[in-house]
Design an enzyme around this catalytic site. Sequence first.
Site, short mmCIF file in Angstrom:
data_model
loop_
_atom_site.label_atom_id
_atom_site.label_comp_id
_atom_site.label_asym_id
_atom_site.label_seq_id
_atom_site.Cartn_x
_atom_site.Cartn_y
_atom_site.Cartn_z
N GLU A 220 0.85 -1.18 0.00
CA GLU A 220 0.00 0.00 0.00
C GLU A 220 0.89 1.23 0.00
O GLU A 220 2.06 1.16 0.37
CB GLU A 220 -0.87 0.05 1.26
N HIS A 259 -5.98 2.62 6.41
CA HIS A 259 -5.07 2.07 7.41
C HIS A 259 -4.20 3.17 8.01
O HIS A 259 -3.85 4.13 7.34
CB HIS A 259 -4.14 1.01 6.79
#
Length: 302
Positions: A220, A259
């Site tokens: 990510e 996140h």
Amino acid sequence: MTMAGYDIFDILVGRGDEKKPVIVQGITGSYGSTHTRLMKAYGTNIAAGVTPGKGGQSFEGIPVYNGMAEAVKATGAQISGIFVPAQFFLGAAMDALDAGIKLLVAIPEHVPIRDSIKVIEHAKSKGARMVGPNTAGVIVPEVMKVGIMPAQPFKRGNTVVFSRSGTLMYEVSYNLSNRGYGQRLCLGIGGDPINGTNLIEAFDLVRNRPDVDSVVVVGEIGGDAEEQLADYIIRTSFSKPVVAYIAGRAAPKEKRMGHAGAIVYGNYGSAESKVANYAKASVPVAKRPAEVPELLAQKMRR
């Protein structure tokens, strides 16, 4: 051997595909009970559960204990899945490690960073390892799973998937399975800034395993985990074929995307930075999950 002194594969399944016993912490909660049923249905050997104050009860035939020392003594388990709320995580994790657990799969999100650091340090002092927190867990397809992942995307094979994203671990594995690339192990690194097992440590698990022929890493934006991994691949001459996917390429800078670890400041942690570093390590990066098996096929032919 890993940095923690043992192999997660050995703890999970031994030298074959042994059904190692697993303890579920928080088994009587709504979250823990739901996923205990799913893990058990998948074939995982759920040997015991722990909920303080519920000792002596049972959950669908699984004995429940007040603490981990009792549960470990009764079952000999070395694996624990933690499904308690974040505010109880530190106590549950310390209880597990002090009882002799060697692989701690930490599912909760919103765990304070200071608590994660304390648990990681304690795990190292005990010769143990944590996966997570904020992880989907670990699965050895068609053998066992400790986590919250659905069963359907995963098929047995010789590719390993390491992922910072739970949902994308499912999607990438589904695409791999449909193209004939089953998985030997899928492990959720976790979406927090501090991970019990980081990408480099995860790669160390498989570099010398003959039953693993390739690695897919799902990353990510945010942080520098992928940049460090690319340097590791170059520095250690990691020989197995590696393919990557990076989520969040179109995300606006300096905005957290789901996140705690997925935030970009300037070029730090950007998709461009990660792709460029992977290119130096000869790791192709898919633009979408469906491209992963295509790139893997090309990499395997070389």
